[in-house]
Scaffold this motif. Structure first.
Motif, PDB file in Angstrom:
ATOM      1  N   VAL A  34      -2.030  57.746  25.382  1.00  0.00           N
ATOM      2  CA  VAL A  34      -2.750  57.242  24.206  1.00  0.00           C
ATOM      3  C   VAL A  34      -3.396  58.411  23.481  1.00  0.00           C
ATOM      4  N   ARG A  35      -3.666  58.165  22.190  1.00  0.00           N
ATOM      5  CA  ARG A  35      -4.465  59.132  21.434  1.00  0.00           C
ATOM      6  C   ARG A  35      -5.912  58.678  21.573  1.00  0.00           C
ATOM      7  N   LEU A  36      -6.718  59.438  22.268  1.00  0.00           N
ATOM      8  CA  LEU A  36      -8.053  58.998  22.669  1.00  0.00           C
ATOM      9  C   LEU A  36      -9.125  59.475  21.691  1.00  0.00           C
ATOM     10  N   VAL A  37     -10.025  58.526  21.380  1.00  0.00           N
ATOM     11  CA  VAL A  37     -11.203  58.810  20.557  1.00  0.00           C
ATOM     12  C   VAL A  37     -12.424  58.590  21.440  1.00  0.00           C
ATOM     13  N   GLY A  38     -13.337  59.555  21.462  1.00  0.00           N
ATOM     14  CA  GLY A  38     -14.505  59.470  22.322  1.00  0.00           C
ATOM     15  C   GLY A  38     -15.536  58.466  21.825  1.00  0.00           C
ATOM     16  N   PRO A  39     -16.581  58.217  22.610  1.00  0.00           N
ATOM     17  CA  PRO A  39     -17.587  57.209  22.252  1.00  0.00           C
ATOM     18  C   PRO A  39     -18.353  57.524  20.973  1.00  0.00           C
ATOM     19  N   SER A  40     -18.415  58.813  20.589  1.00  0.00           N
ATOM     20  CA  SER A  40     -19.126  59.185  19.360  1.00  0.00           C
ATOM     21  C   SER A  40     -18.176  59.417  18.197  1.00  0.00           C
ATOM     22  N   GLY A  41     -16.911  59.027  18.373  1.00  0.00           N
ATOM     23  CA  GLY A  41     -15.933  59.196  17.316  1.00  0.00           C
ATOM     24  C   GLY A  41     -15.191  60.522  17.367  1.00  0.00           C
ATOM     25  N   GLU A  42     -15.463  61.343  18.369  1.00  0.00           N
ATOM     26  CA  GLU A  42     -14.796  62.628  18.464  1.00  0.00           C
ATOM     27  C   GLU A  42     -13.347  62.448  18.928  1.00  0.00           C
ATOM     28  N   GLN A  43     -12.462  63.301  18.408  1.00  0.00           N
ATOM     29  CA  GLN A  43     -11.050  63.237  18.756  1.00  0.00           C
ATOM     30  C   GLN A  43     -10.813  63.994  20.066  1.00  0.00           C
ATOM     31  N   VAL A  44     -10.419  63.269  21.091  1.00  0.00           N
ATOM     32  CA  VAL A  44     -10.126  63.901  22.386  1.00  0.00           C
ATOM     33  C   VAL A  44      -8.695  64.420  22.413  1.00  0.00           C
ATOM     34  N   GLY A  45      -7.788  63.672  21.766  1.00  0.00           N
ATOM     35  CA  GLY A  45      -6.386  64.074  21.735  1.00  0.00           C
ATOM     36  C   GLY A  45      -5.512  63.121  22.524  1.00  0.00           C
ATOM     37  N   ILE A  46      -4.261  63.495  22.678  1.00  0.00           N
ATOM     38  CA  ILE A  46      -3.301  62.657  23.413  1.00  0.00           C
ATOM     39  C   ILE A  46      -3.444  62.936  24.905  1.00  0.00           C
ATOM     40  N   VAL A  47      -3.720  61.868  25.658  1.00  0.00           N
ATOM     41  CA  VAL A  47      -3.920  61.995  27.108  1.00  0.00           C
ATOM     42  C   VAL A  47      -3.153  60.884  27.810  1.00  0.00           C
ATOM     43  N   PRO A  48      -2.794  61.085  29.085  1.00  0.00           N
ATOM     44  CA  PRO A  48      -2.159  60.013  29.843  1.00  0.00           C
ATOM     45  C   PRO A  48      -3.101  58.805  29.955  1.00  0.00           C
ATOM     46  N   LEU A  49      -2.509  57.627  30.029  1.00  0.00           N
ATOM     47  CA  LEU A  49      -3.312  56.409  30.116  1.00  0.00           C
ATOM     48  C   LEU A  49      -4.241  56.450  31.318  1.00  0.00           C
ATOM     49  N   ALA A  50      -3.748  56.963  32.452  1.00  0.00           N
ATOM     50  CA  ALA A  50      -4.575  57.019  33.666  1.00  0.00           C
ATOM     51  C   ALA A  50      -5.813  57.881  33.432  1.00  0.00           C
ATOM     52  N   LYS A  51      -5.652  58.982  32.691  1.00  0.00           N
ATOM     53  CA  LYS A  51      -6.788  59.852  32.400  1.00  0.00           C
ATOM     54  C   LYS A  51      -7.784  59.146  31.482  1.00  0.00           C
ATOM     55  N   ALA A  52      -7.288  58.414  30.487  1.00  0.00           N
ATOM     56  CA  ALA A  52      -8.179  57.684  29.576  1.00  0.00           C
ATOM     57  C   ALA A  52      -8.975  56.622  30.318  1.00  0.00           C
ATOM     58  N   LEU A  53      -8.319  55.911  31.249  1.00  0.00           N
ATOM     59  CA  LEU A  53      -9.026  54.892  32.037  1.00  0.00           C
ATOM     60  C   LEU A  53     -10.062  55.540  32.964  1.00  0.00           C
ATOM     61  N   GLU A  54      -9.738  56.712  33.463  1.00  0.00           N
ATOM     62  CA  GLU A  54     -10.684  57.434  34.326  1.00  0.00           C
ATOM     63  C   GLU A  54     -11.936  57.847  33.533  1.00  0.00           C
ATOM     64  N   LEU A  55     -11.723  58.326  32.294  1.00  0.00           N
ATOM     65  CA  LEU A  55     -12.862  58.696  31.450  1.00  0.00           C
ATOM     66  C   LEU A  55     -13.708  57.470  31.105  1.00  0.00           C
ATOM     67  N   ALA A  56     -13.065  56.340  30.890  1.00  0.00           N
ATOM     68  CA  ALA A  56     -13.799  55.110  30.586  1.00  0.00           C
ATOM     69  C   ALA A  56     -14.715  54.731  31.737  1.00  0.00           C
ATOM     70  N   GLN A  57     -14.221  54.893  32.966  1.00  0.00           N
ATOM     71  CA  GLN A  57     -15.054  54.587  34.129  1.00  0.00           C
ATOM     72  C   GLN A  57     -16.207  55.567  34.255  1.00  0.00           C
ATOM     73  N   GLU A  58     -15.947  56.831  33.941  1.00  0.00           N
ATOM     74  CA  GLU A  58     -17.014  57.835  34.036  1.00  0.00           C
ATOM     75  C   GLU A  58     -18.132  57.535  33.035  1.00  0.00           C
ATOM     76  N   TYR A  59     -17.770  57.119  31.832  1.00  0.00           N
ATOM     77  CA  TYR A  59     -18.763  56.809  30.802  1.00  0.00           C
ATOM     78  C   TYR A  59     -19.328  55.394  30.950  1.00  0.00           C
ATOM     79  N   ASP A  60     -18.772  54.606  31.874  1.00  0.00           N
ATOM     80  CA  ASP A  60     -19.140  53.200  32.030  1.00  0.00           C
ATOM     81  C   ASP A  60     -18.901  52.439  30.726  1.00  0.00           C
ATOM     82  N   LEU A  61     -17.731  52.691  30.135  1.00  0.00           N
ATOM     83  CA  LEU A  61     -17.349  52.050  28.879  1.00  0.00           C
ATOM     84  C   LEU A  61     -15.971  51.411  29.032  1.00  0.00           C
ATOM     85  N   ASP A  62     -15.511  50.773  27.962  1.00  0.00           N
ATOM     86  CA  ASP A  62     -14.185  50.169  27.950  1.00  0.00           C
ATOM     87  C   ASP A  62     -13.231  51.045  27.150  1.00  0.00           C
TER      88      ASP A  62
END
Length: 220
Positions: A34-62
């Protein structure tokens, strides 16, 4: 259940059921990256889905898919429950403040007496102040139909009397036994609603001030 209905149900199940208007979130997202956008609107870039889900858990977000048709899909880290609540509140406020232009109607006779004319004009003034359009109908009866100029002069007089509040949106025209003219307000409905709320708040504040006890002068 008919055979056609059975086939339709089976097809829906094969396709994964009816299409939902809700975006896909978290483990419902089924793409490699996925092309990931951070919680503050910052562009993270294209990352594997597993990595995006891992970041969501770290931030306690969806992880929420916000642009499903993009390649790869765009997903954003957010509190989806809070986002849905705020969206619902904004939609509710928009509906509350939505202005619906209403067409009021006022009927007059060609030979209306002065008192009735003033009363009818007062209603027209009130409608225009509220930001509503007013359809003025002159009703002719009997021999009055041969004197359309009476209705025209009456409509012109009314338009001149309320010219500071409204304008002639539709010029006088004959419609069977009636003559019709439409007045439009100078003030938009939203402006009229806002002014009405301000006036109501001012009246409320005035009543509260009157009901509060006056301060006694301090003794020397």
């Amino acid at each position: 259940m008919t055979c056609a209905a059975v086939r339709q149900t089976a097809a829906s199940c094969t396709r994964g059921g009816p299409i939902s208007a809700e975006p896909r979130i978290n483990d419902r997202i089924r793409v490699p990256e996925v092309r990931l956008v951070g919680p503050s609107g910052e562009q993270v870039g294209i990352v594997p889905l597993a990595k995006a889900l891992e970041l969501a858990q770290e931030y306690d977000l969806d992880l929420v898919e916000v642009a499903a048709t993009a390649r790869p899909p765009v997903c954003k880290l957010m509190d989806y429950g809070k986002f849905k609540y705020e969206s619902a509140m904004k939609a509710r406020e928009a509906r509350k403040n939505q202005a619906h232009t209403v067409i009021k109607e006022m009927k007059l006779r060609p030979k209306i007496d002065p008192h009735d004319y003033d009363t009818k004009k007062g209603h027209v003034v009130r409608f225009l102040k509220q930001g509503d359009k007013v359809k003025i109908t002159i009703m002719f009866r009997g021999r009055e139909q041969s004197r359309p100029e009476l209705g025209f002069r009456l409509l012109q007089r009314l338009a001149d009397d309320v010219a500071d509040l409204g304008f002639v949106e539709s010029n006088p025209k004959q419609d069977g036994r009636n003559m019709i003219m439409v007045l439009g307000p100078h003030k938009k409905k939203t402006e009229a609603m806002a002014e009405a709320r301000e006036a109501q708040a001012a009246r409320k504040a005035g009543r509260q001030q009157e009901s509060s006890p006056a301060e006694e002068p301090a003794e020397a």
